[in-house]
Scaffold this motif. Sequence first.
Motif, short mmCIF file in Angstrom:
data_model
loop_
_atom_site.label_atom_id
_atom_site.label_comp_id
_atom_site.label_asym_id
_atom_site.label_seq_id
_atom_site.Cartn_x
_atom_site.Cartn_y
_atom_site.Cartn_z
N ASN A 72 0.82 -1.21 0.00
CA ASN A 72 0.00 0.00 0.00
C ASN A 72 0.86 1.26 0.00
OD1 ASN A 72 -3.23 -0.23 0.52
ND2 ASN A 72 -2.19 -2.09 1.20
N VAL A 113 -6.75 4.18 0.40
CA VAL A 113 -7.45 3.68 1.59
C VAL A 113 -8.90 3.33 1.32
CG1 VAL A 113 -5.90 5.03 3.06
CG2 VAL A 113 -8.15 5.96 2.47
N ASN A 114 -9.33 3.30 0.06
CA ASN A 114 -10.68 2.88 -0.30
C ASN A 114 -11.74 3.91 0.08
OD1 ASN A 114 -13.26 0.69 0.40
ND2 ASN A 114 -12.16 0.46 -1.50
N CYS A 115 -11.33 5.18 0.26
CA CYS A 115 -12.28 6.21 0.64
C CYS A 115 -12.79 6.98 -0.57
CB CYS A 115 -11.65 7.19 1.63
SG CYS A 115 -12.78 8.48 2.17
N SER A 142 -7.53 -1.66 -3.37
CA SER A 142 -7.95 -1.28 -2.01
C SER A 142 -9.07 -2.20 -1.53
CB SER A 142 -8.39 0.19 -1.98
OG SER A 142 -9.50 0.41 -2.83
N ASN A 478 -13.69 6.04 5.78
CA ASN A 478 -13.31 5.63 4.42
C ASN A 478 -14.52 5.63 3.50
OD1 ASN A 478 -11.16 3.36 6.03
ND2 ASN A 478 -10.49 5.20 5.00
N LEU A 502 -5.62 8.26 6.51
CA LEU A 502 -4.60 7.25 6.77
C LEU A 502 -4.86 6.52 8.09
CD1 LEU A 502 -1.20 8.84 5.65
CD2 LEU A 502 -2.22 6.73 4.78
N ARG A 505 -8.10 4.39 8.24
CA ARG A 505 -8.11 3.17 7.44
C ARG A 505 -7.27 2.07 8.07
NH1 ARG A 505 -10.07 -0.31 3.38
NH2 ARG A 505 -8.37 -1.10 2.10
N PHE A 506 -5.99 2.37 8.35
CA PHE A 506 -5.07 1.29 8.65
C PHE A 506 -5.08 0.85 10.11
CE2 PHE A 506 -3.22 2.92 4.65
CZ PHE A 506 -3.30 1.74 3.93
#
Length: 571
Positions: A72, A113-115, A142, A478, A502, A505-506
């Motif tokens: 990523n 982050v798939n947002c 993502s 996200n 960031l 998401r993670f």
Amino acid sequence: MNTELLGIIATFAITLVIAIPLGKYLAKMFAGQKVWTDFMRPLENFIYKLSGINPSEPMDWKRFLKAMMTINLLWLVYGFFVLMYQDKLPLNPDGNPGMTANLSFNTIISFVVNCNLQHYSGESGATYLTQHFIFMFLHFTSAATGIACAVAIFKAFKEKTTTDVGNFWNFFVKAITRLLLPLSVVVALILTFNGTPSSYAGKDQFISLQGDTVNVSRGPAAQMIAIKHLGTNGGGWFGANSAHPLENPNYFTNMVEIISQMIIPIAMILAFGYFIGRKKLGWVIFTVMMLGVLMLMIPSVTSELGGNPDLSKMGITQASGAMEGKEVRFGPAATAYWSTLTTVTSTGSVNGMHDSTMPLTGLWQLLAMMINGFFGGCGVGILNYFIYLIIAVFISGLMVGRTPEFLGHKVEAREVKIAALITLLSPFLIMAGTALSSYVFMSHGNADWAVKPSAWLNNPGYHGFSEMLYEYTSANANNGSGFEGLGDNNVFWNVTTGIVLLLGRFLPIIGPVAVAGLLAKKKFIPESAGTLKVDTMTFGMMTLAVILVLNALSYFPALVLGPIAEYFSMH
């Protein structure tokens, strides 16, 4: 019955008809059993060989997360520079400019982050090259990242005791080749045959009925729109997203797109139960999530069909409900249904303007993203719900005076601390971001932030506060949708939401995978008469109560200052 409500019921019924067998298929496919997509194995083996990957190599949770984070980070760096210099690269027939550094920073983080929080307008802010080889590429990767991390939890609880949570690369590649890619081809063809552009031609020009010359953006949109919904991504090819007539041409495509958003999140929940051999648990989780969705959807639809009270006071009849910001092709009921499902999942696409919905609809949209555990995105929905499960197990254990256990593994202090930290993370990011932006807006209205804070909001008062609250809530969840009365393409919003993107998401991915890995390697404890059964509706209701109480305590004050205050001001 109102035909609009029949449309909602029919759409949801079709969603379940597809999602239930899809869940069974995913459980078998990720478990390595024989499935009809095994014909993709030669392609997968080629990818593994080319990349030097051993897909059968076991990974503990630390190695799994290291692989996920490394790839990523690579995509983030690659995309940042391509977006900045997109004007100097090919496939730019409309001559769109490169992005500024702060906009590129926000945009690439958002898509990794798939947002897909878009601080630019799709047709004018990106080129065909970046729309496809950055955005559409990341739509696949993502979504596959979230799915792979969810399957790691499946794998952790399949065995009685294990340190192996599966191979990230194996799950990741299969999520694309055997799930996202085949479904995307089907949806893209449906959209193409219904009028969505799918060529690389530049803008078209026509003369309107008023005699004006109008330039209409085109491009290979159908391909990206398919995966944006299937992958719960949501970033639109056009600035108006799925409210645009070329992105969502008719009621049939509207049904196809909303079904696409939901089938994988629902299927992943059911797949969890089938994968670990506890089908009842999967159905209990589905039932709890569905109750949560209905608690958000029914008042949203009612609010939009009820119309605007300010117009009613003026004697204006609203036979169709509140139509401001809605597409006449779809109407307020279908828009309210879409707005609920797009916020309970992490899709964030829109077929009407959320900024124009009634205050209570905005409340339910915000709450859906704040909870972020009712179906959620591809894979990450069950990761978020897993944290609520651990907290519910802990509280239930305290209530009955036993050491908390989940699926035969003792839940101890370390796992509860991780779950508690992840639970506190979202309120912190949302409240801190909203407080900071409110302070800057009120105290530094004429300061130089590239765009003056005094120009951020098109709406004063309660609704303006809701716009800022929505932006950070969407970034943390996200999601990517927005109250578009907010002027967000400036240094302040690009940087602050980028940081929230960031962290939001993670950390909620790292936490659940770490908890599952820690629990899986513990000694398995067989069930006894005193074992807390987590696959009963009693425990399901306990989990729902935990979700509602935690989020009410976390967010009620902010919601009172925004949509609730706006609602009472209108009445």
